[in-house]
Design an enzyme around this catalytic site. Structure first.
Site, mmCIF file in Angstrom:
data_model
loop_
_atom_site.group_PDB
_atom_site.id
_atom_site.type_symbol
_atom_site.label_atom_id
_atom_site.label_comp_id
_atom_site.label_asym_id
_atom_site.label_seq_id
_atom_site.Cartn_x
_atom_site.Cartn_y
_atom_site.Cartn_z
ATOM 1 N N GLY A 48 -14.061 58.657 -18.691
ATOM 2 C CA GLY A 48 -13.133 57.907 -19.534
ATOM 3 C C GLY A 48 -12.502 58.736 -20.648
ATOM 4 C CG HIS A 105 -9.085 55.259 -20.669
ATOM 5 N ND1 HIS A 105 -10.413 55.598 -20.757
ATOM 6 C CD2 HIS A 105 -9.069 54.007 -20.142
ATOM 7 C CE1 HIS A 105 -11.160 54.587 -20.325
ATOM 8 N NE2 HIS A 105 -10.365 53.617 -19.935
ATOM 9 C CG HIS A 122 9.923 45.135 -17.901
ATOM 10 N ND1 HIS A 122 10.812 45.723 -18.746
ATOM 11 C CD2 HIS A 122 9.453 44.028 -18.529
ATOM 12 C CE1 HIS A 122 10.904 44.997 -19.852
ATOM 13 N NE2 HIS A 122 10.085 43.967 -19.742
#
Ligand SMILES: *Cc1c(COP(=O)(O)O)cnc(C)c1O
Length: 609
Positions: free
Chosen positions: A69, A145, A136
């Site tokens: 991560g 992340h 969008h």
């Protein structure tokens, strides 16, 4: 596909579950430096990261995903592995909802119930965690992340390495600078500068950190090239075959296969692989019996390689201007050139038509004119492999089509070329001429002058692997163009190379013109300004009729006193367009261009007050 996960922690476990949901993906290894030794757990190999190379040797079609991560650690491992993009898999959870108009980079993982909506770009090695929403037109850089339940509401720009904490929301049109960290639950309603930590509702910058700056500077100074080679990963397979079978020669099974594969891709009857695109043009002229004193018409806006072979044959080039809709050969100028030639009693032996930067010339008009005068066409498609004109492949319109596999072309063999035609006898003759014109006799016998122009069997292997991914490369180049277009076409004085209706350009290089009167910056100054930011851009080809080499050659402009090619040369620039250019690299180019153009515009037209 065989998958190796690197990072045996919490995130790794979740990605492991994701992999198990895909029947066609097999998890073969879990590597992490917390394991000092290699052992097996059922069918799974467990070991340190340094075991990655060995695993690649043990299985076919191995791909990696870094399941850590921490963005900086992920980047460090990627730098250390130093593998081409293609070695990283993109993993998508079956419950994720992804619009077909999105692009997702290599090594990225999209977790359960994530949503990625229209026209969003996700870079390489990104984590879009459980239940995140990327609305969008967002641009998400490499190594980002997005923690669980993050929301990017629309048209946000999330630069490289950003970490957004769980449940945070970013309102539309916001940019978050590189390597910044957004606290969990924050609401970002203002742009966040690079290398900052911002928390709260609304999010406020709490601290600036240095750590990221070093990384950012390293990345800033990495040179972005115009169009570097982009290998597919399969090249080794064919080269290895050539070496294993000792076919280290011009000719061999890779050459035969590459010729067949090209012919079948293009839909032509035959093809001969040669040592360069220039050699292919030379052979075509030779086959058309171009001799000393003959004339050959040729596009003027092109690389010198299009016309050099005319000189090899002792013939005289006549250069034809471009027209504005394709930047390629002007049918009007061509028609005038033919009329002049007919009056003088000497028609050309051939017409060399170039398809610049991937855009096909107006073939229908040009074919009509040439067939009226019964003069054959050589189509120089060195830059337009993968392009189409009215549904037919570029390079298949003339008597001969020519392709180049030079290092910067869309398909490369490091150096090479191909001559293609429906005239099987002519290609047979080209093969003969390219192999020193060796007669079929039990000893070395030669009745004609020949050339040593054949392609090496090793290099043809590279070409075969490259051809397999041609469609992917064309798509990548077209996406690169679209990103430039979206960001820059609104700037006054900037115009992109058009795409003629009914054609599909491979967009080998994204090319635009800049109007100095409006922008206050010339093409030369803009190229220099990009170079200062370690970005390689280039002028459009200098027209051949302006080259000292061809100072005596005849030239016909598009219309009287209107030279299109000269204007394109003065105002045109080619932007970095590598199909392996990362999202962040392209953002760097866009920012640098905007900065240069807007700064000048301010200096030229100062806003008072
Ligand atoms: C690259 C190129 C060539 C020549 O190809 P080589 O393989 O380098 O000899 C010819 N014409 C055009 C328009 C090119 O861009």
């Amino acid at each position: 596909m065989n998958i190796v996960l690197i990072g045996d922690g919490g995130h790794g476990k979740v990605v492991q579950d994701l992999v198990l949901l895909h029947k066609n993906i097999k998890l073969v290894a879990f590597l992490d430096d917390k394991h000092s030794e290699v052992y097996t757990k059922g069918n799974l190999i467990v070991g340190p990261i340094s075991f990655a190379e060995t695993v690649m040797g043990m299985f076919q079609n191995v791909k990696f995903v870094i399941t850590i991560g921490d963005n900086k650690v992920r980047k460090k491992i990627i730098n250390k592995l130093n593998l081409p993009h293609i070695y990283y898999a993109t993993l998508i959870h079956p419950t994720a909802t992804i619009s077909p108009s999105t692009t997702i980079g290599h090594g990225s993982v999209i977790m359960a119930h994530a949503v990625i909506n229209a026209d969003s770009y996700i870079g390489d090695h990104v984590i879009v965690n459980t239940n995140s929403i990327v609305e969008h037109e967002n641009i998400v850089g490499d190594f980002v992340h997005l923690s669980p339940s993050t929301t990017l509401t629309g048209a946000c720009k999330i630069q490289e390495g950003v970490h957004i904490g769980a449940g945070a929301t970013v309102i539309p049109n916001i940019e978050i600078g590189q390597w910044s960290v957004i606290g969990a639950g924050s609401a970002v309603i203002k742009p966040i500068p690079p290398n900052s930590t911002a928390v709260g509702v609304p999010a406020k910058v709490k601290e600036k950190h240095k750590m990221g700056e070093v990384l950012v500077n390293q990345i800033k100074n990495k040179k972005i090239l115009l169009s570097p080679p982009h290998l597919s990963g399969n090249e080794w397979k064919y080269i290895q075959e050539a070496i294993d079978t000792n076919w280290i020669a011009p000719l061999g099974p890779n050459v035969d296969a590459f010729e067949k594969e090209m012919a079948s891709y293009l839909g032509v009857r035959d093809a001969v692989a040669v040592s360069s695109g220039t050699a292919a043009i030379h052979l075509a002229l030779s086959l058309l019996d171009v001799k000393k004193g003959d004339t050959v018409f040729c596009s003027t806006l092109t690389f010198v390689a299009s016309a050099n072979p005319i000189l090899y044959q002792g013939a005289l080039p006549v250069f034809i201007d471009s027209e504005p809709e394709t930047w390629n050969m002007s049918p009007e100028a061509l028609e005038r050139a033919f009329r002049d030639a007919q009056l003088s009693g000497q028609l050309p032996k051939a017409v060399i038509v170039v398809n610049l930067y991937g855009q096909s010339a107006k073939m229908e008009e040009i074919l009509a004119i040439c067939s009226r005068y019964e003069v054959p066409i050589i189509e120089d498609a060195a830059e337009s492999l993968g392009s189409q004109y009215k549904g037919k492949k570029s390079g298949t319109f003339g008597q001969f089509g020519v392709f180049s596999f030079n290092g910067n072309k869309i398909v490369t063999t490091s150096g090479g070329g191909m001559l293609v035609s429906d005239d099987v006898n002519a290609i047979q003759k080209a093969r003969f001429l390219a192999t020193q014109a060796k007669d079929p006799a039990p000893y070395y016998e030669h009745s004609e002058m020949g050339y040593n122009y054949r392609m090496s069997n090793v290099l043809a292997g590279i070409g075969r692997a490259q051809l397999e991914v041609l469609e992917e490369r064309v798509n990548a180049k077209r996406v690169t163009f679209l990103k430039y277009y979206k960001e820059l076409s609104g700037l006054p004085g900037v115009r992109f190379m058009p795409e003629l209706e009914g054609t599909l350009s491979n967009r080998w290089l994204t090319t635009l013109t800049i109007d100095e009167e409006i922008t206050g910056i010339s093409a030369t100054q803009l190229i220099q300004s990009l170079a200062d930011d370690h970005i390689e851009a280039r002028h459009v080809w200098k027209p051949l009729h302006l080259q000292p080499l061809f100072k005596d050659a005849k030239y016909l402009s598009h219309r009287e006193h209107t030279s299109i090619s000269e204007t394109l040369f003065m105002t045109g620039i080619c932007l970095p367009s590598g199909s392996n250019m990362s999202n962040d690299e392209q953002l760097r180019v866009i920012e640098s261009l905007k900065k240069a153009i807007l700064q000048r515009a301010k200096m030229t037209h100062p806003i008072s007050g």
